[in-house]
Write a protein that holds these residues in place. Structure first.
Motif, PDB file in Angstrom:
ATOM      1  N   SER A  70       0.826  -1.211   0.000  1.00  0.00           N
ATOM      2  CA  SER A  70       0.000   0.000   0.000  1.00  0.00           C
ATOM      3  C   SER A  70       0.867   1.271   0.000  1.00  0.00           C
ATOM      4  N   SER A  73       1.968   1.972  -3.508  1.00  0.00           N
ATOM      5  CA  SER A  73       0.937   2.486  -4.423  1.00  0.00           C
ATOM      6  C   SER A  73       0.539   3.903  -4.026  1.00  0.00           C
ATOM      7  N   GLU A  74       0.566   4.185  -2.707  1.00  0.00           N
ATOM      8  CA  GLU A  74       0.276   5.563  -2.278  1.00  0.00           C
ATOM      9  C   GLU A  74       1.313   6.527  -2.841  1.00  0.00           C
ATOM     10  N   ALA A  77       0.683   7.124  -6.409  1.00  0.00           N
ATOM     11  CA  ALA A  77      -0.449   8.032  -6.611  1.00  0.00           C
ATOM     12  C   ALA A  77      -0.006   9.482  -6.370  1.00  0.00           C
ATOM     13  N   GLU A  78       0.804   9.679  -5.318  1.00  0.00           N
ATOM     14  CA  GLU A  78       1.290  11.045  -5.026  1.00  0.00           C
ATOM     15  C   GLU A  78       2.135  11.569  -6.184  1.00  0.00           C
TER      16      GLU A  78
END
Ligand code: ASP
Length: 261
Positions: A70, A73-74, A77-78
């Motif tokens: 996670s 993937s965070e 995304a950022e």
């Protein structure tokens, strides 16, 4: 900046000495410059491995280690948001600064301008270099917009070297992004410093691919953010470089048209 200032003062002072006194120092600096370039060539051979290792460390420590993905993937995304912020910023800069200048000051129809400089923008996008694009920019502005060579031959080379709005804007966004990733809260004073130093750093950025990110270290150091943070955005720098170079070239063409008008 202190180093640049000192170098300027030293160069200026050397010109005030008799030629025979100044020459040995100038020759020494010439040789030192050649030696440093030779050293950089050596370092460049192992640089990809070093950058790989450093990037892996920064991503692992910021995404958090462990079994679940996670964090990663965070982080991805950022990064996506960061890239979008840069591209949207570049677009709005053209829309709110260049287009009104063209429309109301230079009184050139926007479509005519865009059609005329499209070849330069395309080359800027594919080469990521305002310097390499310069001859095409000059031709587009002269032939497509009918600007006199007297204006293009002065304004465009100067603009390609120092007028880099795209780079300055990108450095501002990148500095805020990296500070956020390191959980550093930026005060209003620090944000103003970013504006000032990014403007100066963009002036000092060479008109070749990938220098904007190197000059970003100056901005980060100034506001107390770890400069190794640039490794986080290193991998996605090329597409952003392509986009900011388009804005840099568009800015040069805009200013030249305005000056001519
Ligand atoms: N590639 C940019 C230019 O040539 C400079 C940079 O931002 O790296 O305009």
């Amino acid at each position: 900046l202190q180093v640049v200032f000192f170098a300027l003062m030293l160069g200026f002072s050397l010109t005030r000495l008799p030629d025979a006194r100044a020459r040995p120092v100038m020759e020494l600096f010439d040789t030192l410059s050649d030696a440093i370039i030779a050293m950089v060539h050596l370092i460049m051979k192992i640089a990809p491995f070093g950058v790989f290792a450093l990037m892996a460390t920064v991503v692992a420590s910021l995404a958090g280690m462990g079994d679940d993905m996670s964090g990663l993937s965070e982080l991805a995304a950022e990064m996506g948001k960061y890239m979008a912020a840069v591209v949207i910023g570049l677009f709005f800069h053209a829309l709110l600064v260049y287009f009104p200048l063209l429309r109301f000051v230079a009184k050139v129809p926007l479509l005519k301008f865009l059609r005329a400089i499209a070849p330069a923008q395309l080359l800027a996008f594919s080469s990521s270099s305002s310097g390499a694009t310069l001859p095409v920019t000059m031709e587009c502005v002269e032939r497509g917009l009918g600007v006199d060579e007297e204006a293009t031959s002065f304004v465009l080379p100067l603009g390609a070297t120092i007028n880099m709005d795209g780079t300055g804007l990108y450095q501002g966004v990148a500095a805020v992004f990296i500070a956020t990733m390191y959980n550093i809260d930026l005060s209003v004073g620090q944000q103003l410093q970013i504006v000032l130093v990014a403007a100066l750093a963009s002036i000092g950025t060479a008109a070749v691919p990938g220098v904007g990110i190197v000059m970003l270290t100056i901005v980060l150091t100034q506001i107390g953010v770890p400069p190794e943070g640039i490794l986080l955005i290193f991998a996605v720098d090329r597409p952003l470089d392509m986009c900011r170079t388009v804005l840099n070239v568009t800015g040069d063409a805009t200013v030249c048209t305005v000056v001519a008008a």
